[in-house]
Scaffold this motif. Structure first.
Motif, PDB file in Angstrom:
ATOM      1  N   ASP A 164       6.514   3.936  12.807  1.00 17.51           N
ATOM      2  CA  ASP A 164       6.848   3.251  11.556  1.00 17.51           C
ATOM      3  C   ASP A 164       8.246   2.631  11.667  1.00 17.51           C
ATOM      4  N   LYS A 211      -0.017   4.121   1.177  1.00 16.65           N
ATOM      5  CA  LYS A 211      -0.290   4.928   2.368  1.00 16.65           C
ATOM      6  C   LYS A 211      -0.555   4.006   3.546  1.00 16.65           C
ATOM      7  N   ARG A 212      -0.141   4.448   4.723  1.00 15.01           N
ATOM      8  CA  ARG A 212      -0.498   3.719   5.941  1.00 15.01           C
ATOM      9  C   ARG A 212      -0.363   4.674   7.120  1.00 15.01           C
ATOM     10  N   SER A 213      -1.237   4.501   8.099  1.00 13.56           N
ATOM     11  CA  SER A 213      -1.170   5.285   9.330  1.00 13.56           C
ATOM     12  C   SER A 213      -1.352   4.315  10.487  1.00 13.56           C
ATOM     13  N   LEU A 214      -0.216   3.725  10.896  1.00  8.30           N
ATOM     14  CA  LEU A 214      -0.247   2.623  11.851  1.00  8.30           C
ATOM     15  C   LEU A 214       0.667   2.892  13.045  1.00  8.30           C
ATOM     16  N   THR A 240       0.845  -1.202   0.000  1.00  3.07           N
ATOM     17  CA  THR A 240       0.000   0.000   0.000  1.00  3.07           C
ATOM     18  C   THR A 240       0.875   1.244   0.000  1.00  3.07           C
TER      19      THR A 240
END
Length: 459
Positions: A189, A183-186, A181
């Motif tokens: 990082d 984009k990611r907002s987890l 992906t």
């Protein structure tokens, strides 16, 4: 190292992939920097599983491990300062997957940057980060140092194109990070944490990289300036209206060196030469070319040259591409030493940094030629000394300190893309302050015994 441990390494990777002879080990005692230190053994793993077993053995016996790619680094990052095992990853050199539908490619760490782009070009794509060592440097090394290069002004640096990593920790544990992906907002990082860590936190065995389509057309523009301040104003004016793929600069000293090195180029010996590269559709390239040429002329640049013809582009780029190899022509009695070679300042401060660097050079009587990436404020230097003279080394040390202090006083830093390694490790407390305390804590979490690339990054 005990012979039984060498035998265990041979059982992991095969006898043909272990080197313990002194002559072989000497070949792996250095990179492109001034540092040397002979390892006890060199191993050439070909799989992640083999790296896992190497790290388990090293961790149990508390043996230092230095990951190594093509060793094009200039800061001693691949030098085994405390001996031990050098893990040469160049045989892990497969392009594992090209996924055009998801704009990414999965590779092993030993893949060469240029070879990757040659394969991607067949599909009409490319991996933008382009170090000067692109013909030799490996993807693993680029990730470990967060390499940049000429295209960083438009596309960014290596970390902007890393989507995921497979990393072997000191314990032998394997982390699989990130994914396809975009984009990611987890939360925190971890993928980004390993980028630029120079092998001090883990060994990268796979990388998932973002790729983008090649531009339809490119053009090159070369503009001479009698006043470097006008060159800087031209750079700022251009960036206010468009973002070229690259904006490069050479000072008078480097221009003279290049002309001595490749006389047929006959570059104008001015205060500064600017090189621009632009890309896009033919219409976009035409529009950007007109804008940049007119902007340079407004800032007192005469005889601006430009072309989109492939062979002519190559001819125009020759001057900038010859800069690194030409430096010895500043004084053929002396040798280039990679110190103070990668400072970075805010774009508007480039002229002041160049002038102050030149003043420091005169102060110590050390010849210096300056060039680099004007579009992002990254200045490279060719510093020459008589390496047989201890006094010259002392002058170099003082020059380097003043250059670093000057860059920091202008709001800059001591490395933009070459990394820290051994060369700048002693400056990390000055750069990071209290932050270094927390960096050391992070190191302790991932490598409790301190076996991974010891002596680097000041940790």
């Amino acid at each position: 190292m005990k012979e039984d441990l060498v035998n265990i390494l041979a059982s992991i990777v095969g006898e043909e992939n272990v080197k313990s002879d002194i002559i072989d080990r000497y070949c792996y005692s250095m990179d492109a920097s001034i540092y040397k230190s002979i390892p006890d053994v060199v191993v050439f793993p070909q799989t992640t599983d083999q790296v896992v077993e190497i790290m388990k053995l090293a961790n149990t016996n508390e043996i230092p491990v230095t990951p190594r790619g093509a060793a094009t680094g200039l800061c001693g990052g691949a030098v085994p300062i405390e001996g031990g095992i050098v893990v040469d990853l160049t045989q892990m050199n497969k392009i594992l997957e090209i996924d055009l539908d998801n704009f990414c490619v999965r590779v092993e760490p030993g893949v060469i940057q240029l070879q990757l782009n040659q394969e991607l070009k067949k599909q009409g794509f490319f991996f933008p980060p382009t170090p000067g060592s692109k013909k030799m440097c490996t993807i693993g090394g680029m990730i470990s140092t967060n390499a940049g290069g000429m295209t960083a002004v438009k596309y960014g640096v290596t970390r902007n194109f890393v989507l995921g990593l497979k990393v072997v920790l000191a314990s032998g544990e394997v982390l699989s990070l990130g994914g396809k992906t975009l984009k990611r907002s987890l939360g925190l990082d971890l993928t980004q944490l390993f980028i630029g860590s120079e092998g001090t936190l883990g060994i990268i065995t796979e990388a998932l990289l973002r790729i983008i389509p090649l531009p339809e057309e490119t053009a090159v523009i070369v503009a001479p300036f009698e006043d470097i301040n006008e060159a800087a104003k031209a750079v700022n004016s251009v960036l206010n209206h468009t973002i070229p793929t690259a904006i490069e600069i050479m000072d008078r000293g480097i221009i003279k060196a290049v002309n001595a090195y490749v006389p047929e180029l006959n570059l104008p010996e001015v205060d500064a030469l600017l090189y621009f590269e632009i890309g896009g559709t033919p219409e976009e390239v035409k529009k950007q070319t007109e804008l940049i040429v007119e902007t340079c002329k407004k800032h007192k640049s005469n005889n601006v040259q430009w072309t989109s013809d492939p062979s002519e582009k190559q001819m125009l780029w020759q001057g900038r591409e010859a800069a690194g190899g030409a430096i010895m022509n500043l004084d053929k009695r002396l040798v280039r030493v990679y110190e103070a070679e990668d400072v970075c300042v805010p774009i508007s401060k480039v002229p002041e940094m160049v002038k102050r660097f030149q003043e420091i050079s005169k102060k110590y009587g050390v010849p210096v030629g300056l060039y680099g990436h004007a579009g992002d404020g990254n200045i490279h230097s060719g510093v020459l000394i008589d390496v047989r003279n201890p006094e010259e080394w002392q002058k170099l040390k003082k020059l380097t300190g003043e250059v670093y202090e000057t860059a920091m006083s202008l709001g800059g830093n001591i490395s933009a893309e070459h990394g820290i390694g051994v060369l700048r490790a002693g400056w990390m407390d000055r750069i990071l302050g209290e932050g270094l305390h927390y960096v050391k804590k992070i190191k302790k979490v991932f490598d409790p015994k301190g076996i991974l690339n010891p002596g680097k990054l000041g940790i």
